[in-house]
Design an enzyme around this catalytic site. Structure first.
Site, PDB file in Angstrom:
ATOM      1  N   GLY A 138       0.835  -1.197   0.000  1.00  0.00           N
ATOM      2  CA  GLY A 138       0.000   0.000   0.000  1.00  0.00           C
ATOM      3  C   GLY A 138       0.868   1.244   0.000  1.00  0.00           C
ATOM      4  O   GLY A 138       2.098   1.162   0.041  1.00  0.00           O
TER       5      GLY A 138
ATOM      6  N   THR B  71       1.225   3.597   2.311  1.00  0.00           N
ATOM      7  CA  THR B  71       1.948   3.845   3.572  1.00  0.00           C
ATOM      8  C   THR B  71       3.115   2.859   3.688  1.00  0.00           C
ATOM      9  O   THR B  71       4.233   3.235   4.070  1.00  0.00           O
ATOM     10  CB  THR B  71       1.001   3.725   4.784  1.00  0.00           C
ATOM     11  OG1 THR B  71      -0.255   4.325   4.455  1.00  0.00           O
ATOM     12  CG2 THR B  71       1.590   4.412   5.999  1.00  0.00           C
TER      13      THR B  71
ATOM     14  N   ASP C 184       2.801  -3.043   8.291  1.00  0.00           N
ATOM     15  CA  ASP C 184       1.852  -2.969   7.177  1.00  0.00           C
ATOM     16  C   ASP C 184       0.840  -1.856   7.440  1.00  0.00           C
ATOM     17  O   ASP C 184       0.668  -1.424   8.581  1.00  0.00           O
ATOM     18  CB  ASP C 184       1.128  -4.330   7.046  1.00  0.00           C
ATOM     19  CG  ASP C 184       0.486  -4.522   5.683  1.00  0.00           C
ATOM     20  OD1 ASP C 184       0.463  -3.568   4.877  1.00  0.00           O
ATOM     21  OD2 ASP C 184      -0.001  -5.640   5.415  1.00  0.00           O
TER      22      ASP C 184
ATOM     23  N   LYS D  50      -8.413  -4.536   6.143  1.00  0.00           N
ATOM     24  CA  LYS D  50      -7.326  -4.440   5.172  1.00  0.00           C
ATOM     25  C   LYS D  50      -7.788  -5.036   3.846  1.00  0.00           C
ATOM     26  O   LYS D  50      -8.792  -5.709   3.765  1.00  0.00           O
ATOM     27  CB  LYS D  50      -6.082  -5.204   5.677  1.00  0.00           C
ATOM     28  CG  LYS D  50      -5.344  -4.418   6.760  1.00  0.00           C
ATOM     29  CD  LYS D  50      -4.050  -5.104   7.198  1.00  0.00           C
ATOM     30  CE  LYS D  50      -3.086  -5.435   6.092  1.00  0.00           C
ATOM     31  NZ  LYS D  50      -2.700  -4.276   5.250  1.00  0.00           N
TER      32      LYS D  50
ATOM     33  N   GLY E 122      -7.665  -3.019   0.851  1.00  0.00           N
ATOM     34  CA  GLY E 122      -7.964  -1.988  -0.141  1.00  0.00           C
ATOM     35  C   GLY E 122      -7.019  -2.057  -1.329  1.00  0.00           C
ATOM     36  O   GLY E 122      -7.382  -1.741  -2.460  1.00  0.00           O
TER      37      GLY E 122
ATOM     38  N   GLU F  61      -0.966 -10.682   3.081  1.00  0.00           N
ATOM     39  CA  GLU F  61      -0.755  -9.835   4.271  1.00  0.00           C
ATOM     40  C   GLU F  61      -1.186 -10.549   5.543  1.00  0.00           C
ATOM     41  O   GLU F  61      -0.502 -10.477   6.572  1.00  0.00           O
ATOM     42  CB  GLU F  61      -1.541  -8.520   4.123  1.00  0.00           C
ATOM     43  CG  GLU F  61      -0.985  -7.607   3.048  1.00  0.00           C
ATOM     44  CD  GLU F  61      -1.861  -6.402   2.770  1.00  0.00           C
ATOM     45  OE1 GLU F  61      -1.344  -5.415   2.234  1.00  0.00           O
ATOM     46  OE2 GLU F  61      -3.072  -6.443   3.072  1.00  0.00           O
TER      47      GLU F  61
HETATM   48  C1  5RP Z   1      -3.407  -3.571   0.910  1.00  0.00           C
HETATM   49  C2  5RP Z   1      -3.746  -3.051   2.245  1.00  0.00           C
HETATM   50  C3  5RP Z   1      -3.205  -1.719   2.612  1.00  0.00           C
HETATM   51  O1  5RP Z   1      -2.428  -1.864   3.746  1.00  0.00           O
HETATM   52  C4  5RP Z   1      -4.333  -0.795   2.882  1.00  0.00           C
HETATM   53  O2  5RP Z   1      -5.138  -0.752   1.726  1.00  0.00           O
HETATM   54  C5  5RP Z   1      -3.826   0.610   3.231  1.00  0.00           C
HETATM   55  O3  5RP Z   1      -3.242   1.172   2.102  1.00  0.00           O
HETATM   56  P1  5RP Z   1      -2.724   2.668   2.086  1.00  0.00           P
HETATM   57  O4  5RP Z   1      -1.536   2.714   2.987  1.00  0.00           O
HETATM   58  O5  5RP Z   1      -2.394   2.929   0.645  1.00  0.00           O
HETATM   59  O6  5RP Z   1      -3.844   3.547   2.573  1.00  0.00           O
HETATM   60  O7  5RP Z   1      -4.428  -3.655   3.038  1.00  0.00           O
HETATM   61  O8  5RP Z   1      -4.057  -4.779   0.664  1.00  0.00           O
END
Ligand code: 5RP
Length: 238
Positions: free
Chosen positions: A34, A36, A89, A102, A104, A111
């Site tokens: 992701g 972050t 993560d 999680k 997204g 994960e």
């Molecule tokens: C990916 C995830 C990500 O950790 C989650 O979507 C957060 O993403 P971002 O840091 O871009 O907001 O679960 O499968």
């Protein structure tokens, strides 16, 4: 140069930088996925070069594997590593009990497997992801491609049992462009609003044969780091 960053990126960077304080040389480290986690991988590579920090990374997606290897971070597989000291993560939502949504970014399966095989999971977030009740963010559920429409109907039945009847269950990418995950599955996004009992919903959805895993992470996060736009970070649960 942090002053060139958007406020959102400043918060993500702050969370990632603070989370790296949990990393010690010699660790085997799960690398999340992701935007972050992207910051975390970048800053990790910088620290490895600048300070001689030595770690072995286990990536949670092909995307993170490509980024980490381009930055020169030594990688292993989960099977070769066996067990991890720490996973860092991101999350789409978290609540006061350190439960997460999680997926997204579509990488929830790897994960979750990696987080469950780690001594500790440190979650890097920002204030926008903190909620009283999980569920405003659509809950991703990874399903096998075979019979996914039937699986979606069985998912809807489970939702009824949870007082969530009639909520939208959407195939990510739509029927003509359905997302295929790293593990070759589809994702259903469940538009729930609020989830009354995340542990029970996770267990009940996982009983459906076509469901591979849900994006509900309950009892996995040890620490939540909330990065802020001013560059500070709050640590919960350390
Ligand atoms: C990916 C995830 C990500 O950790 C989650 O979507 C957060 O993403 P971002 O840091 O871009 O907001 O679960 O499968």
């Amino acid at each position: 140069m942090t002053h060139d960053l958007s406020p959102a990126d400043r918060a993500k960077r702050a969370a990632a930088a603070r989370a790296l304080n949990f990393v010690e040389t010699g660790m085997t480290l799960g690398l999340g996925t992701g935007s972050t986690a992207d910051w975390m991988v970048r800053l990790l590579a910088e620290r490895m070069k600048a300070e001689g920090l030595r770690i072995i990374g286990v990536p949670t997606s092909t995307r993170t594997a490509a980024q980490a290897s381009a930055l020169g971070i030594p990688l292993s597989t989960l099977d070769a590593a066996g067990w991890l000291d720490l996973t860092i993560d991101g999350a789409d939502e978290f609540d006061g009990a350190r439960r997460l949504i999680k997926g997204g970014g579509g990488a929830l399966l790897q994960e979750k497997i990696v987080a469950a095989a780690s001594d500790r999971m440190v979650v890097i977030t920002d204030p926008s992801k903190q909620v009283d009740r999980l569920g405003a963010f659509p809950l991703p559920v990874e399903v096998v491609r075979f019979g996914y429409e039937t699986t979606a109907r069985l998912v809807a039945r489970v939702l009824e049992d949870h007082g969530l009847g009639g909520r939208r269950v959407a195939l990510r990418g739509g029927p003509d462009g359905a997302l295929v995950t790293d593990e070759g599955h589809h994702i259903l996004d469940l538009h729930l609003g609020a989830i009354p009992n995340p542990e029970r919903l996770n267990a009940d959805l996982n009983l459906i044969p076509g469901v591979v895993e849900t994006g509900l992470f309950c009892g996995l996060a040890s620490v939540i780091v909330i990065g802020r736009e001013d560059g500070t970070a709050q640590v919960i649960g350390a």
